[in-house]
Design a protein around this motif. Structure first.
Motif, short mmCIF file in Angstrom:
data_model
loop_
_atom_site.label_atom_id
_atom_site.label_comp_id
_atom_site.label_asym_id
_atom_site.label_seq_id
_atom_site.Cartn_x
_atom_site.Cartn_y
_atom_site.Cartn_z
N LEU A 1 11.48 -94.06 9.99
CA LEU A 1 11.48 -93.90 11.44
C LEU A 1 10.44 -92.88 11.89
N TRP A 2 10.23 -91.87 11.08
CA TRP A 2 9.23 -90.85 11.41
C TRP A 2 7.83 -91.45 11.40
N ALA A 3 7.52 -92.28 10.42
CA ALA A 3 6.21 -92.93 10.37
C ALA A 3 6.07 -93.92 11.54
N TYR A 4 7.13 -94.66 11.81
CA TYR A 4 7.12 -95.61 12.93
C TYR A 4 6.87 -94.88 14.26
N ALA A 5 7.56 -93.77 14.48
CA ALA A 5 7.39 -93.02 15.72
C ALA A 5 5.98 -92.45 15.83
N ARG A 6 5.42 -91.95 14.72
CA ARG A 6 4.06 -91.43 14.75
C ARG A 6 3.04 -92.54 15.01
N ASP A 7 3.29 -93.70 14.45
CA ASP A 7 2.42 -94.85 14.68
C ASP A 7 2.34 -95.13 16.18
N LEU A 8 3.48 -95.20 16.84
CA LEU A 8 3.49 -95.43 18.28
C LEU A 8 2.87 -94.27 19.05
N PHE A 9 3.22 -93.05 18.66
CA PHE A 9 2.69 -91.88 19.36
C PHE A 9 1.17 -91.87 19.35
N GLN A 10 0.60 -92.29 18.25
CA GLN A 10 -0.86 -92.28 18.12
C GLN A 10 -1.52 -93.53 18.73
N THR A 11 -0.72 -94.41 19.30
CA THR A 11 -1.22 -95.59 19.99
C THR A 11 -1.44 -95.25 21.46
N PRO A 12 -2.61 -95.56 22.02
CA PRO A 12 -2.84 -95.25 23.45
C PRO A 12 -1.73 -95.79 24.32
N GLY A 13 -1.26 -94.94 25.23
CA GLY A 13 -0.18 -95.30 26.12
C GLY A 13 1.13 -94.61 25.79
N PHE A 14 1.28 -94.18 24.54
CA PHE A 14 2.53 -93.55 24.11
C PHE A 14 2.39 -92.03 24.06
N GLY A 15 1.63 -91.51 23.12
CA GLY A 15 1.48 -90.07 23.03
C GLY A 15 0.84 -89.47 24.26
N ASP A 16 -0.04 -90.21 24.91
CA ASP A 16 -0.75 -89.66 26.07
C ASP A 16 0.08 -89.74 27.36
N THR A 17 1.33 -90.16 27.25
CA THR A 17 2.27 -90.05 28.38
C THR A 17 3.45 -89.14 28.03
N THR A 18 3.42 -88.54 26.85
CA THR A 18 4.54 -87.73 26.35
C THR A 18 4.20 -86.25 26.45
N ASP A 19 4.97 -85.51 27.22
CA ASP A 19 4.74 -84.08 27.43
C ASP A 19 5.92 -83.31 26.83
N PHE A 20 5.74 -82.83 25.61
CA PHE A 20 6.82 -82.15 24.91
C PHE A 20 7.25 -80.87 25.62
N GLY A 21 6.32 -80.18 26.25
CA GLY A 21 6.68 -78.97 26.96
C GLY A 21 7.64 -79.25 28.10
N GLN A 22 7.36 -80.27 28.90
CA GLN A 22 8.26 -80.61 29.99
C GLN A 22 9.59 -81.14 29.46
N ILE A 23 9.54 -81.89 28.37
CA ILE A 23 10.78 -82.40 27.78
C ILE A 23 11.71 -81.25 27.41
N LYS A 24 11.20 -80.28 26.68
CA LYS A 24 12.06 -79.18 26.24
C LYS A 24 12.54 -78.34 27.44
N THR A 25 11.64 -78.09 28.37
CA THR A 25 12.04 -77.30 29.54
C THR A 25 13.19 -77.97 30.28
N HIS A 26 13.09 -79.28 30.47
CA HIS A 26 14.13 -79.98 31.22
C HIS A 26 15.50 -79.83 30.55
N TYR A 27 15.60 -80.24 29.31
CA TYR A 27 16.92 -80.28 28.67
C TYR A 27 17.53 -78.89 28.52
N TYR A 28 16.75 -77.95 28.05
CA TYR A 28 17.31 -76.63 27.76
C TYR A 28 17.53 -75.79 29.02
N ALA A 29 16.72 -75.99 30.05
CA ALA A 29 16.87 -75.20 31.27
C ALA A 29 17.90 -75.79 32.23
N VAL A 30 18.05 -77.13 32.23
CA VAL A 30 18.94 -77.77 33.20
C VAL A 30 20.37 -77.87 32.70
#
Length: 342
Positions: free
Chosen positions: A261-290
């Motif tokens: 699953l880790w390799a599968y997720a990285r494969d998608l993340f490195q595909t245009p459209g996936f990683g370049d729409t994913t903002d880990f900073g905003q993700i963490k801020t949302h869940y932990y702050a809200v």
């Protein structure tokens, strides 16, 4: 009115209640279609997609909009990663006001159409610009309609994310992943007692083990190209180690400790459209702050190190054609970029 599970994970704060966490799936089901049968025809420039990069359900629409090349037809308004009890807000924009809709809160668009709207103010939502009214927040249908009803506005080389001959299988896989994984992590995180948590935990990892078996010998979930099913699974996997493993107690193993699953997720993340729409900073801020009932201090953890998302994945050896007969999307538009890793 009962507060929906979607609301508890997003627009209305979070609430841990006794027993099993249940998601309210009553959304605004108005559709934007090619023939306009609900009164809203697909037209370039008529609507604005309102999303938040923090939200996995909204993240799906960002990915599909990019892959299909709908940027010229459908503008994008982005809410910040945190919100108050009333609504998602446009605090990323100057003056805290969306520059197209002219509103500070997404709630304003909901109330413009439904003055007594009784449910949570959720993202994603599609808003009609001229009236300022929300059209739909039915996130599973929104992305399917992007693929099937907005075809006139697809870019040249847009992939077929919902091919007709695979739709039954895509729907079946996506539904199972929703009940056990996409929603399963929330059932773990918001379980109101030990038994409910342990049941949710078992169901989640049972399905992740099934997905490991499925993906061990094939690159994508259905067929040999990226489909809607992959988009829907990816947004949960992307949040697994930064949020769900610790914050939601989904801690049997990290995603990075599940090799397939880790390799599968990285494969998608490195595909245009996936990683370049994913903002880990905003993700963490949302869940932990809200989610203050789960994380009362609101402290956002520094880790984990996310640079490993860029490590080689080796999934090319399984074959497959990410975009089928299509092509990768161009780079993100100016102003729609996310921070680079590394």
């Amino acid at each position: 009115m009962t507060t929906s599970a979607e609301d508890r994970s997003g627009s209305q704060g979070s609430y841990v209640e006794p027993g099993e966490f249940k998601r309210d799936t009553n959304y605004i089901t108005t559709r934007i279609t090619a023939d306009g049968r609900d009164g809203y025809p697909a037209e370039a420039g008529r609507y604005r997609l309102v999303a938040a990069r923090a939200c996995p359900w909204a993240n799906r629409t960002l990915i599909v909009r990019r892959l299909l090349g709908l940027e010229d037809a459908l503008s994008l308004g982005l809410c910040g990663p945190t919100h108050d009890k009333l609504s998602w807000t446009f605090d990323l924009d100057p003056g805290g006001v969306d520059p197209v809709l002219g509103i500070p809160r997404l709630r304003d668009a909901y109330l413009a159409r439904f003055p007594d709207y009784p449910r949570g103010i959720t993202v994603p939502a599609v808003v009609e610009i001229a009236t300022g009214q929300v059209v739909t927040n039915d996130y599973p249908q929104i992305t399917l309609d992007f693929s099937t009803e907005w075809t006139e506005f697809h870019r040249d080389g847009a992939p077929d994310l919902y091919p007709a001959h695979l739709r039954d299988e895509i729907d079946e896989v996506a539904h199972r992943n929703f009940t056990e994984v996409n929603n399963g992590v929330y059932r773990c995180g918001f379980a109101g007692d030990q038994d409910a948590y342990e049941r949710a935990y078992a169901r989640l990892f049972t399905r992740l083990d099934e997905l490991t078996e499925r993906l061990a010998g094939q690159r994508y979930l259905v067929g040999d190209t990226i489909t809607e099913a992959d988009v829907r699974l990816f947004t949960t996997l992307a949040r697994f180690d930064p949020v769900y493993h610790g914050h939601f107690k989904c801690n049997r193993t990290k995603l990075s400790e599940m090799p397939v699953l880790w390799a599968y997720a990285r494969d998608l993340f490195q595909t245009p459209g996936f990683g370049d729409t994913t903002d880990f900073g905003q993700i963490k801020t949302h869940y932990y702050a809200v989610h203050r009932d789960i994380n009362p201090t609101g402290v956002v953890p520094v880790g984990p190190d996310l640079a490993n998302w860029l490590a080689p994945h080796g999934r090319e050896q399984l074959g497959g054609r990410p975009f089928g007969d299509g092509t990768p999307p161009p780079p993100p538009r100016a102003g729609e970029e996310v921070p680079a890793l590394g």
